[in-house]
Design a protein around this motif. Sequence first.
Motif, short mmCIF file in Angstrom:
data_model
loop_
_atom_site.label_atom_id
_atom_site.label_comp_id
_atom_site.label_asym_id
_atom_site.label_seq_id
_atom_site.Cartn_x
_atom_site.Cartn_y
_atom_site.Cartn_z
N THR A 5 0.80 -1.33 -0.05
CA THR A 5 0.08 0.03 -0.02
C THR A 5 0.84 1.34 0.10
OG1 THR A 5 -1.84 -1.13 1.22
CG2 THR A 5 -1.84 1.21 1.40
N LEU A 6 1.92 1.40 0.93
CA LEU A 6 2.77 2.68 0.69
C LEU A 6 3.57 2.53 -0.49
CD1 LEU A 6 4.46 1.77 4.31
CD2 LEU A 6 2.61 3.50 3.59
N TRP A 7 4.01 1.61 -1.23
CA TRP A 7 4.46 1.80 -2.57
C TRP A 7 3.57 2.43 -3.49
CZ3 TRP A 7 9.41 2.08 -3.47
CH2 TRP A 7 10.20 1.35 -2.95
N LEU A 8 2.24 1.72 -3.45
CA LEU A 8 1.16 2.31 -4.25
C LEU A 8 0.71 3.81 -3.99
CD1 LEU A 8 -1.31 -0.73 -4.05
CD2 LEU A 8 0.22 0.04 -6.10
N LEU A 9 1.10 4.21 -2.64
CA LEU A 9 1.00 5.59 -2.52
C LEU A 9 1.99 6.35 -3.12
CD1 LEU A 9 -0.19 7.92 -0.77
CD2 LEU A 9 1.03 7.21 1.16
N LEU A 10 3.10 5.88 -3.03
CA LEU A 10 4.25 6.59 -3.71
C LEU A 10 4.02 6.78 -5.12
CD1 LEU A 10 7.21 7.74 -3.52
CD2 LEU A 10 8.16 5.54 -3.73
N PHE A 11 3.73 5.82 -5.85
CA PHE A 11 3.34 5.69 -7.14
C PHE A 11 2.28 6.52 -7.67
CE2 PHE A 11 4.84 0.70 -7.35
CZ PHE A 11 6.05 1.11 -7.43
N ALA A 12 1.18 6.70 -6.68
CA ALA A 12 0.18 7.83 -6.99
C ALA A 12 0.82 9.25 -6.94
CB ALA A 12 -1.01 7.34 -6.05
N LEU A 13 1.66 9.41 -5.86
CA LEU A 13 1.96 10.73 -5.63
C LEU A 13 3.16 11.05 -6.80
CD1 LEU A 13 3.03 10.87 -1.72
CD2 LEU A 13 1.06 11.89 -2.90
N LEU A 14 3.74 9.95 -7.22
CA LEU A 14 4.57 10.39 -8.75
C LEU A 14 3.87 10.25 -9.87
CD1 LEU A 14 7.66 8.17 -7.70
CD2 LEU A 14 7.57 10.51 -7.30
N ARG A 15 2.59 10.13 -9.81
CA ARG A 15 1.84 10.08 -11.12
C ARG A 15 2.39 8.82 -12.02
NH1 ARG A 15 -0.11 15.80 -13.03
NH2 ARG A 15 -1.59 14.30 -14.28
N ALA A 16 2.52 7.58 -11.50
CA ALA A 16 3.37 6.69 -12.32
C ALA A 16 2.49 6.22 -13.47
CB ALA A 16 3.65 5.74 -11.32
N GLY A 17 1.05 6.33 -13.19
CA GLY A 17 0.20 5.82 -14.12
C GLY A 17 0.66 6.18 -15.75
N ARG A 18 1.30 7.39 -15.78
CA ARG A 18 1.65 7.98 -17.25
C ARG A 18 2.12 7.06 -18.24
NH1 ARG A 18 3.89 13.50 -15.26
NH2 ARG A 18 4.63 12.12 -13.69
N PHE A 19 3.05 6.05 -17.44
CA PHE A 19 3.82 5.03 -17.95
C PHE A 19 3.03 4.39 -19.03
CE2 PHE A 19 2.42 1.50 -15.44
CZ PHE A 19 2.76 0.35 -16.32
N THR A 20 1.76 4.04 -18.79
CA THR A 20 0.79 3.28 -19.86
C THR A 20 0.75 3.85 -21.08
OG1 THR A 20 -1.08 4.24 -18.97
CG2 THR A 20 -0.58 2.18 -17.99
N ASN A 21 1.00 5.39 -21.15
CA ASN A 21 0.98 5.99 -22.63
C ASN A 21 2.07 5.33 -23.55
OD1 ASN A 21 -1.04 7.47 -21.85
ND2 ASN A 21 0.40 9.10 -20.97
N PHE A 22 2.98 4.84 -23.06
CA PHE A 22 4.05 4.13 -23.64
C PHE A 22 3.98 2.43 -23.96
CE2 PHE A 22 5.71 7.73 -21.14
CZ PHE A 22 6.27 8.60 -22.13
N ILE A 23 3.03 2.15 -23.72
CA ILE A 23 2.80 0.83 -23.83
C ILE A 23 1.73 0.43 -25.05
CG2 ILE A 23 1.67 -1.64 -23.00
CD1 ILE A 23 2.95 -0.45 -20.46
N SER A 24 2.19 -0.05 -26.04
CA SER A 24 1.30 -0.19 -27.49
C SER A 24 0.19 -1.33 -27.28
CB SER A 24 2.00 -0.50 -28.63
OG SER A 24 2.68 -1.98 -28.31
N THR A 25 -0.55 -1.25 -28.17
CA THR A 25 -1.81 -2.43 -28.19
C THR A 25 -1.38 -3.94 -28.09
OG1 THR A 25 -3.52 -0.90 -29.32
CG2 THR A 25 -3.76 -3.23 -29.52
N PRO A 26 -0.31 -4.10 -29.00
CA PRO A 26 0.18 -5.48 -29.06
C PRO A 26 0.93 -6.01 -27.77
CG PRO A 26 1.04 -4.51 -31.07
CD PRO A 26 0.35 -3.19 -29.96
N VAL A 27 1.42 -4.97 -26.97
CA VAL A 27 2.02 -5.30 -25.75
C VAL A 27 0.90 -5.61 -24.86
CG1 VAL A 27 3.42 -4.49 -23.59
CG2 VAL A 27 4.09 -3.91 -25.89
N ILE A 44 5.66 -6.84 -5.78
CA ILE A 44 4.17 -6.97 -5.80
C ILE A 44 3.50 -5.71 -6.34
CG2 ILE A 44 2.24 -7.72 -4.40
CD1 ILE A 44 4.21 -9.35 -2.70
N ALA A 45 3.64 -4.46 -5.85
CA ALA A 45 3.25 -3.28 -6.08
C ALA A 45 3.25 -3.02 -7.80
CB ALA A 45 3.75 -1.99 -5.34
N LEU A 46 4.26 -3.36 -8.10
CA LEU A 46 4.59 -3.08 -9.58
C LEU A 46 3.96 -4.02 -10.46
CD1 LEU A 46 8.41 -2.46 -9.74
CD2 LEU A 46 6.84 -1.00 -10.31
N VAL A 47 3.79 -5.20 -10.12
CA VAL A 47 2.94 -6.11 -10.66
C VAL A 47 1.42 -5.67 -10.59
CG1 VAL A 47 1.77 -8.36 -10.55
CG2 VAL A 47 4.41 -8.27 -10.38
#
Length: 673
Positions: free
Chosen positions: A103-125, A254-257
């Motif tokens: 949960t703490l790792w997920l909090l850090l990812f949320a604060l860093l706005r890490a969700g943007r990385f999915t913009n670099f993942i294509s449909t085949p991936v 686990i948080a990354l997964v």
Amino acid sequence: MFLKNYNWMNLRKDIPAGIIIALVSIPISMGYSQIAGLPAIYGLYGSVLPILLFGLCSSSPQFVFGVDAAPAALVGGMLATFGIAGGTKEAMAFVPVVTLMVTLWLLLFALLRAGRFTNFISTPVMGGFISGIGCEIILMQVPKLFGGTASTGELFELLHHILREAMQHFNLLSFVLGMCAIALIRFCGKRWPKVPMPVILMFAGALMSYFLPLKKYGVTMLPPVEPGLPSFSVPDWGVLMSVDRHMVLASMTIALVIVAETLLATNNFAMKNNYKVNNDRELWAYMLGNLAAAFTGCCPMNGSVSRTGIAAQFGGKSQMMSLAASGTMVLILLFCTGFIGYLPVPILCAIVICALMGILEFDLAAKLRKTNRAEFIIFMAAFLGVLLLGTIYGVVIGVILSFIDVFVRAVVPPRAYLGCIPGKDGFYALDRNRNARRIQHTVIYRFSGTLFFANVGTFQEDIERAVTPDIRQVIVDGRGIGSIDITAAERLPVIYRNLEKNGVRFYMTEHPGVVNDLLYKYDDEKLLEAGMCRRHVEDALAECGLVRPYPIVAHEGDEQRIQIPYIDEKVAEYEWIFGEAANGKLIEAAEEIAEAIVELGTFDEHQMLRGLRKQAAGNWDEVNDREILHHVAEVLHRLAEESREMHRDAHGIEELQHEVEESLEEHLRHPKE
């Protein structure tokens, strides 16, 4: 929150979908909770508050959250690494601490706005990743079809476990029940998609085990659970104080997964159903869901691909279904736990497998295999990476290959040599327009990509290859050149001087002004002053003394064609749109016309061509008339031959064929001006 703008008409689908999700979650959550080292009842506890909080906070209208395979398997692996037996008090103290760290790792990812990385993942991936996850979970479930136990790990470990369980614990009745359930769900899903077969089979299985001695014949049932709601407790401080770097790194994995699997799957479902999700908001929803899981003693949780597939199948429209699922699970825990002990595991396993089969994207793989080999390789790399190496590795491999593919496309961008079509404005690719002709003594070269160190060599080679002794000017159509680096800027003067030595002028045209700014900064102002850059291709041609109508290099047999004023002809449009498939498209149109002529028994050239001209919105000419008449005559000839082979009268078709051929000959003898 979705309740502010909720369409209450959707309740009739959201509530049933939520109830079905809760019922299906019973075997899934209990099984994965045991894999994570906790008693089975904690899987049901994890289907109450975490799902409720996720549903209230998520931006996805249909994704389902819960106890799932990947985090449970990773936690089970951590327990084994630390020598803690599953189901013990030590495990029940250890797992909530891991969930809190995640949960703490997920909090850090949320604060860093890490969700943007999915913009670099294509449909085949995404497709390969989802298919890999789906196949992996199916393989985990397979042993439960014939009386064995589920397993974790990658492909070879799972296959080895399936084989070992089949040899030691194979139960024919379990296998028959499971396979019949799969067949029924698949058949009814295609024939009657609105019928909730999973729920029907679940209750049918419970009735069978109640009235028939299935357990006596070796069919496994879900373990009975005590009634009652989950209690809240703070994770064990003693375990927290003993956290070492191995636990920190494992919890981060686990948080990354969770982020990778859930965000990718969420965006995949969003793309398929034409809506958008807010990745940053999703991370906050994951964090809150896992925080609730930590304080109710559960293992880490993520989005469930299988349950989301079931929810979509039964028409879930919003996260109201998650609220309904949470409420249903509360009622089950309070009043219906006795029912759980009668549920046959093979039938429940079949329900999960069918849900997972619905998310596999092998149709996308087949399409990519035919259309884009590079993207097919990326799909398979992500798919096999998940199966062979694990979730994170599959994503990483797919992303790396995607970036390589982007780089390769930048190195070898679309290029073409251009010409003109008599009577038409503009310039057209010579390889996709049969009526385009090269302008005399001129090379017009279109380069559709950023000009930089990795592709400037290709740029130079293409130009030098096209320069023959009769060429006097090379004009680059650079409208696709949005930028230029210092390596390319240093190469341009070399190209300019090499061509100048051979008496060939060199021009850059159509590019945005920022390219000129960069050339000036890179000390190429001498080229600018020498007039190398022109705003348009026509300007460069005019400086060379060429104005419309441009003198063209005629092809053999052009004498008749080039006298005809072309008006954006449809044949050229077919070639531009369909490329190599253009001829097939023309033949398809001719076959439809020929069949219509045979059916009517008469040939009316004026009506046929008028319909085609109308369909082409005026983009039709004499060349098109001859093209289509030629193909129609050929199709009628074939139809006549087929009729004779089937011992039918082909006289009428032959007469129609002769009429079409006579019309074609008239067009050839007297072309319309």
